[in-house]
Design a protein around this motif. Structure first.
Motif, short mmCIF file in Angstrom:
data_model
loop_
_atom_site.label_atom_id
_atom_site.label_comp_id
_atom_site.label_asym_id
_atom_site.label_seq_id
_atom_site.Cartn_x
_atom_site.Cartn_y
_atom_site.Cartn_z
N GLY A 392 -6.98 -3.27 -32.40
CA GLY A 392 -8.06 -4.09 -32.96
C GLY A 392 -7.94 -4.26 -34.46
N ASP A 393 -9.07 -4.50 -35.09
CA ASP A 393 -9.09 -4.82 -36.52
C ASP A 393 -8.44 -3.75 -37.40
OD1 ASP A 393 -10.43 -7.12 -35.88
OD2 ASP A 393 -12.30 -6.62 -36.91
N ILE A 394 -8.37 -2.51 -36.90
CA ILE A 394 -7.80 -1.45 -37.75
C ILE A 394 -6.27 -1.38 -37.67
CG2 ILE A 394 -9.79 0.11 -37.78
CD1 ILE A 394 -8.33 1.80 -35.63
N ALA A 395 -5.67 -1.99 -36.64
CA ALA A 395 -4.25 -1.72 -36.37
C ALA A 395 -3.32 -2.64 -37.15
CB ALA A 395 -3.99 -1.88 -34.87
N ARG A 396 -2.34 -2.05 -37.80
CA ARG A 396 -1.28 -2.85 -38.44
C ARG A 396 -0.02 -2.62 -37.63
NH1 ARG A 396 -0.57 -5.50 -43.17
NH2 ARG A 396 -2.62 -4.88 -43.94
N TRP A 397 0.47 -3.70 -37.01
CA TRP A 397 1.56 -3.54 -36.05
C TRP A 397 2.79 -4.36 -36.45
CZ3 TRP A 397 -1.85 -7.53 -35.49
CH2 TRP A 397 -1.39 -8.74 -34.96
N PRO A 398 3.96 -3.97 -35.91
CA PRO A 398 5.18 -4.73 -36.25
C PRO A 398 5.19 -6.03 -35.46
CG PRO A 398 5.71 -2.87 -34.78
CD PRO A 398 4.23 -2.82 -35.03
N ASP A 399 4.96 -7.13 -36.13
CA ASP A 399 4.84 -8.43 -35.47
C ASP A 399 6.24 -9.01 -35.27
OD1 ASP A 399 4.03 -10.97 -34.68
OD2 ASP A 399 3.83 -11.67 -36.75
N PRO A 400 6.66 -9.18 -34.01
CA PRO A 400 8.03 -9.66 -33.79
C PRO A 400 8.24 -11.09 -34.28
CG PRO A 400 6.83 -9.56 -31.70
CD PRO A 400 5.93 -8.97 -32.75
N HIS A 401 7.18 -11.84 -34.49
CA HIS A 401 7.32 -13.25 -34.89
C HIS A 401 7.63 -13.38 -36.37
CE1 HIS A 401 5.73 -13.95 -30.94
NE2 HIS A 401 4.82 -13.04 -31.21
N SER A 402 6.90 -12.62 -37.19
CA SER A 402 7.13 -12.73 -38.64
C SER A 402 8.11 -11.66 -39.12
CB SER A 402 5.80 -12.58 -39.38
OG SER A 402 5.23 -11.31 -39.10
N GLY A 403 8.35 -10.65 -38.29
CA GLY A 403 9.22 -9.55 -38.71
C GLY A 403 8.51 -8.62 -39.69
N GLU A 404 7.21 -8.81 -39.87
CA GLU A 404 6.46 -7.97 -40.81
C GLU A 404 5.41 -7.15 -40.07
OE1 GLU A 404 4.81 -10.91 -43.36
OE2 GLU A 404 6.77 -11.50 -44.13
N HIS A 405 4.89 -6.12 -40.74
CA HIS A 405 3.74 -5.42 -40.18
C HIS A 405 2.49 -6.23 -40.54
CE1 HIS A 405 6.31 -2.02 -39.39
NE2 HIS A 405 5.30 -1.45 -38.74
N VAL A 406 1.70 -6.58 -39.57
CA VAL A 406 0.52 -7.40 -39.86
C VAL A 406 -0.73 -6.76 -39.27
CG1 VAL A 406 1.87 -9.54 -39.91
CG2 VAL A 406 0.74 -8.88 -37.81
#
Ligand SMILES: Cc1cc2nc3c(=O)[nH]c(=O)nc-3n(C[C@H](O)[C@H](O)[C@H](O)COP(=O)(O)OP(=O)(O)OC[C@H]3O[C@@H](n4cnc5c(N)ncnc54)[C@H](O)[C@@H]3O)c2cc1C
Length: 505
Positions: A392-406
């Motif tokens: 949810g709103d607290i999670a910063r995850w490795p986004d495979p689309h941007s290659g960044e943690h979002v």
């Protein structure tokens, strides 16, 4: 929706091309006949989230997606595979006879059992901290997958999980009744044996023992924990302004309080031009309250949607009588009088701060979990502590689309993360590969947004913004990072599907 075609009476198969959808009905209920290759499927035609017309949606493989909020259903079983819908759509057996296809026999929804191997390795119990989008979706999915161990939701909120996005929209405007707001009736928790502890503040977390302490001093230990504490409104100090005059909008109680006051108020001042602030402005205008929006930016929402779209949204609100004070801040409040940075003064019976939210990281930080402007999780939504997940709103995850943690603050993302975390708690090792999606509603205009673009180097417009028939692409280095649409719901679904395909190669 026209219900003219009776799928019980038979439909000529020649009418359906590959990927084609025929809208009809079975016993008066909206139904669709869908062809995919040589296969035919008959499923309900109305989304179980907000009754979106699935015939206007998108068929992807053996799924169908709703054009309103991108819920996704299985064409084989009707199961709601992805939030925001949680309930299945009906499903009928398709019989073929000669050149006709019939949908006559309704199939019973399937009940899953946890495979023996998963049951053996499943945690003895699951504790979910937070009774919002991610928390409820996780609890629901654990049960749907057949997990039979104890599931507990600990939530500081006084209300059972509710439809938070509606707090600033139809509920506040007066067009959505109270009964629409709970995500599940109270009987659901009883029947599903989900312990829902409300008004329960978790004050500390011992990550090694997966033990939480509650404000009353009680302690609880769990086999696995999902942290889903959401976000809190940013509280700006404004000289002279204090509760009860100053309001925020995050909880059901907040919205009810605004609703109660809106009966007496004639003028409202909203500080901030966030999505929530502007939706609130629209709802207050529906109640004939004069609204001033005071914000430091040059155009509302320009950081997320760009200047041109921001200016368009501003015009939408101005046409409904909202007055903007941009490039401004409130420096002082004296009773009903607000003084702005420029020295101008305004009067307001109601003062609401809508300047954004901050992830509620207190517990995660206290527990020593890795954080970086959010709780850091891996692709399986595991935090740095074994057996502790975050969504949810607290999670910063490795986004495979941007290659960044979002990290994003979107309803559907929170629910889907809760669902993926639940499957991983059951040992599924499912990667979070979702394309972020959110929507925002301003009067009769809805903006849908897929992808994630914190920074872009170009914005491409396709269509006519003024006519609300437009797709806006945010690109960097020629790559589409995000697409916003107005009046082009199918295009938003297609953009989402394209981004999913791009990410999986
Ligand atoms: C008014 C409003 C309108 C919105 N509109 C939209 C929209 O149109 N589209 C969109 O995509 N998104 C929208 N959002 C954002 C969306 O609601 C959030 O992204 C989503 O709710 C996040 O889900 P979550 O589960 O992470 O957190 P939440 O839903 O906020 O749930 C967090 C839960 O944790 C509980 N909690 C926090 N700390 C503790 C603690 N220490 N102990 C126990 N419990 C705790 C809270 O009480 C709450 O129950 C809107 C948000 C608001 C406020």
């Amino acid at each position: 929706m026209s219900l003219s075609r009776d799928l019980k009476a038979g439909i000529a198969m020649a009418e359906l091309s590959d990927g084609g959808v025929i809208r009809g009905q079975v016993d008066g209920a909206p139904a669709l006949l869908v062809r995919r290759g040589h296969e035919l499927f008959a499923v309900g035609g109305s989304c179980t989230h907000y009754h979106g017309d699935l015939a206007r949606g998108l068929v992807v493989g053996d799924t169908i997606r709703c054009p309103l909020h991108h819920a996704c259903f299985s064409l084989r079983t009707g199961e709601a595979l992805r939030a925001p819908a949680l309930d299945p759509i009906p499903c009928w057996r398709v019989e073929r006879s000669g050149s006709l296809a019939f949908a006559r026999e309704k199939l019973a929804p399937s009940h899953k059992r946890l495979p023996a191997e998963d049951a053996r390795s499943a945690p003895a119990s699951v504790g979910i901290i937070g009774g919002g989008a991610a928390g409820l979706a996780a609890a629901e999915l654990l049960r749907r997958e057949g997990y039979s161990g104890p599931v507990t939701i600990l939530s500081v909120d006084e209300s059972p999980p509710y439809d938070r996005p509606n707090l600033s929209k139809d509920y506040l405007a007066g067009s959505a009744p109270e009964e629409w707001m709970p995500l599940r009736p109270e009987s659901f928790y009883r029947e599903q044996k989900i312990e829902l502890a409300l008004r329960t503040n978790v004050v500390s977390l011992d990550a090694a023992r997966r033990r939480v302490r509650l404000h009353e001093g009680d302690a609880r230990e769990f086999g696995a924990i999902l942290l889903a504490t959401g976000a809190e409104p940013v509280k700006l100090p404004i000289a002279g302004a204090k509760r009860p005059q100053l309001h925020y909008l995050r909880t059901f109680a907040d919205s009810r309080a605004l609703l109660a006051l809106s009966g007496k108020a004639e003028r409202a001042a909203i500080v901030g031009a966030s999505f929530i602030a502007l939706e609130l402005a629209a709802s207050l205008r529906a109640r004939k309250i004069a609204v001033d929006v005071i914000a430091p930016e040059e155009q509302p929402l320009e950081r997320i949607l760009g200047r041109e779209v921001g200016a368009f949204i501003r015009k939408l609100h101005e046409a409904q009588g909202v007055t903007f004070h941009l490039g401004e801040t409130v420096t002082r409040v004296d009773g009903r009088t607000l003084t702005l940075k420029s020295g101008a003064t305004l009067s307001a019976d109601l003062l609401v701060l809508g300047v954004g939210v901050r992830p509620a990281l207190g517990l995660a930080e206290q527990a020593g979990l890795a954080t970086d402007r959010g709780v850091l999780v891996n692709a399986y939504l595991e935090t740095s502590a074994p057996g502790i997940y975050a969504a949810g709103d607290i999670a910063r995850w490795p986004d495979p689309h941007s290659g960044e943690h979002v990290r994003v603050e979107h309803w559907v993302v929170a629910e889907r993360q809760g669902q993926v975390a639940a499957r991983n708690i059951l040992g599924r090792r499912e990667k979070l590969e979702l394309v972020p999606f959110f929507w925002s509603q301003h009067y009769d205009t809805t903006i849908r947004y897929v992808g994630h673009a914190e920074k872009w180097d170009a914005i491409e417009f396709d269509g006519d913004l003024e006519r609300m028939d437009c797709a806006i692409r945010y690109t960097r280095g020629g790559r589409v990072l995000a697409v916003a649409t107005l009046g082009r719901d199918l295009e938003a679904l297609r953009a989402e599907e394209q981004m999913e395909r791009d990410a999986t190669g």
